[in-house]
Motif scaffolding. Structure first.
Motif, PDB file in Angstrom:
ATOM      1  N   HIS A 165      18.940 -41.116 -42.770  1.00 22.86           N
ATOM      2  CA  HIS A 165      20.278 -41.628 -42.458  1.00 22.86           C
ATOM      3  C   HIS A 165      20.199 -42.844 -41.637  1.00 22.86           C
ATOM      4  O   HIS A 165      21.242 -43.503 -41.310  1.00 22.86           O
ATOM      5  CB  HIS A 165      20.999 -40.369 -41.716  1.00 22.86           C
ATOM      6  N   ALA A 174      26.000 -37.650 -44.346  1.00 27.16           N
ATOM      7  CA  ALA A 174      25.827 -38.118 -42.752  1.00 27.16           C
ATOM      8  C   ALA A 174      26.257 -39.619 -42.927  1.00 27.16           C
ATOM      9  O   ALA A 174      27.122 -39.845 -41.734  1.00 27.16           O
ATOM     10  CB  ALA A 174      24.491 -38.183 -42.713  1.00 27.16           C
ATOM     11  N   MET A 178      29.303 -40.112 -40.149  1.00 28.60           N
ATOM     12  CA  MET A 178      28.983 -41.280 -39.149  1.00 28.60           C
ATOM     13  C   MET A 178      30.043 -42.286 -39.072  1.00 28.60           C
ATOM     14  O   MET A 178      30.638 -42.577 -37.916  1.00 28.60           O
ATOM     15  CB  MET A 178      27.572 -41.855 -39.429  1.00 28.60           C
ATOM     16  N   VAL A 216      24.573 -34.931 -30.920  1.00 23.53           N
ATOM     17  CA  VAL A 216      23.880 -35.934 -31.907  1.00 23.53           C
ATOM     18  C   VAL A 216      22.384 -36.465 -31.569  1.00 23.53           C
ATOM     19  O   VAL A 216      21.507 -36.474 -32.170  1.00 23.53           O
ATOM     20  CB  VAL A 216      24.676 -36.978 -32.454  1.00 23.53           C
ATOM     21  N   TYR A 217      22.326 -36.884 -30.130  1.00 20.13           N
ATOM     22  CA  TYR A 217      21.001 -37.740 -29.661  1.00 20.13           C
ATOM     23  C   TYR A 217      20.038 -36.594 -29.029  1.00 20.13           C
ATOM     24  O   TYR A 217      18.775 -37.012 -28.969  1.00 20.13           O
ATOM     25  CB  TYR A 217      21.488 -38.548 -28.878  1.00 20.13           C
ATOM     26  N   GLU A 218      20.328 -35.346 -28.870  1.00 20.07           N
ATOM     27  CA  GLU A 218      19.293 -34.525 -28.294  1.00 20.07           C
ATOM     28  C   GLU A 218      19.014 -33.360 -29.105  1.00 20.07           C
ATOM     29  O   GLU A 218      18.118 -32.450 -28.796  1.00 20.07           O
ATOM     30  CB  GLU A 218      19.949 -33.763 -26.938  1.00 20.07           C
ATOM     31  N   SER A 219      19.687 -33.113 -30.351  1.00 20.18           N
ATOM     32  CA  SER A 219      19.434 -31.795 -31.238  1.00 20.18           C
ATOM     33  C   SER A 219      18.252 -32.078 -32.024  1.00 20.18           C
ATOM     34  O   SER A 219      17.595 -30.920 -32.400  1.00 20.18           O
ATOM     35  CB  SER A 219      20.875 -31.482 -31.915  1.00 20.18           C
ATOM     36  N   SER A 221      18.508 -33.034 -35.071  1.00 22.23           N
ATOM     37  CA  SER A 221      19.162 -32.648 -36.444  1.00 22.23           C
ATOM     38  C   SER A 221      20.379 -33.623 -36.510  1.00 22.23           C
ATOM     39  O   SER A 221      21.459 -33.167 -36.985  1.00 22.23           O
ATOM     40  CB  SER A 221      19.137 -31.568 -36.696  1.00 22.23           C
ATOM     41  N   ALA A 222      20.184 -34.823 -36.097  1.00 19.67           N
ATOM     42  CA  ALA A 222      21.428 -35.848 -36.059  1.00 19.67           C
ATOM     43  C   ALA A 222      22.160 -35.640 -37.420  1.00 19.67           C
ATOM     44  O   ALA A 222      23.333 -35.887 -37.468  1.00 19.67           O
ATOM     45  CB  ALA A 222      21.051 -37.092 -35.691  1.00 19.67           C
ATOM     46  N   HIS A 225      24.444 -33.029 -38.093  1.00 20.43           N
ATOM     47  CA  HIS A 225      25.828 -32.732 -37.291  1.00 20.43           C
ATOM     48  C   HIS A 225      26.368 -34.160 -37.688  1.00 20.43           C
ATOM     49  O   HIS A 225      27.878 -33.825 -37.776  1.00 20.43           O
ATOM     50  CB  HIS A 225      25.311 -33.060 -35.768  1.00 20.43           C
ATOM     51  N   LEU A 226      25.899 -34.952 -38.136  1.00 21.53           N
ATOM     52  CA  LEU A 226      26.923 -36.207 -38.646  1.00 21.53           C
ATOM     53  C   LEU A 226      27.796 -35.911 -39.912  1.00 21.53           C
ATOM     54  O   LEU A 226      28.660 -36.002 -40.159  1.00 21.53           O
ATOM     55  CB  LEU A 226      26.166 -37.403 -38.929  1.00 21.53           C
TER      56      LEU A 226
END
Length: 339
Positions: A165, A174, A178, A216-219, A221-222, A225-226
């Motif tokens: 992505h 994604a 996004m 999005v930034y801490e998981s 698995s961006a 989530h996107l």
């Protein structure tokens, strides 16, 4: 009483799907969770455990129907007697590139299922077989990401996109999510090009934009989530939002360009697979018109089945000795030759 069977496993960005046949019984199972990662690569040791649970959870049990396996069930427990598998095939997202040693799956699953043969392939290969059988052609596999494979499963292996992505996957789930979130955040800020319809849907799904940023930034698995926002972009497009409709039109164009690029050396037959194509009403026209503009002789064949169906077909073919390995897209392990 145990019996010999076959299993096809589809490992996509959003989870694991299984098609299995044990004796005269057929079954379907699903494990819904992002693919486990270790420093960006697919964590095959953890994935093997999830695959085993998904296969075991798919099997019919006395007195009831099989239930989908959930992440909460990923723990030691009683193993169902699923018998021996003459063949199993696993289509894995991230192969090639993000799968270091496919033999890890053979080592982890061989004894647990009494495997005689195991195919480990990119999920684009299993999607290709699911869509076209073993017929040469081009198949676009679009889910969380997108990768296109043009192949005759022998000498021609044309890959287009599939770069993840951050570097590619243009037109995938994604990518759609996004771009939908971009438009939602532009509306939140009051910048041009935003969509209030997408902002409403973003807020309903994720809460405040700062909550979305943290997710999005801490998981880790961006992309997952996107991509989870892509259905909301589809909903807005069907409700008439012009920004959302443009996103889906451009996604179809991107997928069409990828498909045409993978057709070199092949009869121009095109098919598709993956859950992004559930939005066929939004994708199909721009996808097909883009392919036809680039390759006027193109023909389109609706998919015969899913990636899990393709994996099951590969499992049967491997057990019969008719699948040849092709590095880096397809590996075959057999008990008779394993060291």
């Amino acid at each position: 009483m145990s019996s010999t069977g076959f299993a096809g496993v589809d490992v996509g960005g959003g989870g694991i799907r299984v098609r299995a046949e044990i004796g005269e019984e057929s079954a379907y199972g699903e494990h819904v969770a992002p693919v486990p990662r270790d420093r960006g690569r697919v964590d095959l040791a953890r994935l093997a455990s999830r695959i085993a649970l998904a296969v075991e959870g798919a099997m019919p049990v006395p007195g009831g129907l099989p239930a989908a396996v959930t992440p909460a069930q990923e723990r030691p427990g009683v193993t169902r007697d699923v018998g021996r598998f003459a063949g199993m095939a696993i289509g894995v997202t991230g192969l090639p590139g993000l799968v270091r040693d496919p033999g890890t799956l053979w080592d982890a699953l061989r004894e647990r299922f009494g495997l005689e043969t195991l195919v480990v392939a990119g999920d684009m290969v299993t999607t290709h077989v699911g869509a076209l059988g073993f017929r040469p052609g081009v198949v676009v596999a679009a889910g969380t990401g997108v990768i296109t494979l043009g192949t005759d499963l022998d000498r021609v292996w044309n890959q287009s996109d599939g770069w993840g992505h951050l570097l590619g996957d243009h037109g995938g789930g994604a990518w759609v999510g996004m771009h939908g979130l971009h438009a939602a955040l532009r509306a939140h800020d009051g910048r041009a090009g935003g969509s209030l319809a997408l902002l409403d849907r973003m807020t309903a799904r994720f809460g405040h934009p700062l909550d979305l940023v943290a997710l999005v930034y801490e998981s880790g698995s961006a992309a997952h989530h996107l991509a989870s926002f892509a259905p909301s972009v589809a909903d807005a497009a069907r409700a008439g939002d012009p920004v959302a409709r443009r996103i889906w039109t451009e996604a179809g164009r991107q997928l069409g360009q990828s498909a045409a690029a993978a057709a070199s050396g092949l009869d121009p037959v095109f098919s598709w697979g993956g859950r992004l194509f559930d939005a066929a009403d939004l994708l199909m026209e721009p996808f097909q018109s883009t392919v036809l503009a680039l390759l006027p002789a193109a023909r389109f064949a609706p998919p015969l089945g899913t990636s899990a169906d393709g994996a099951l077909a590969l499992a049967r073919a491997a057990a019969a000795g008719s699948v040849r390995p092709h590095h880096p897209y397809l590996y075959v392990f057999a008990a008779a030759t394993a060291g």
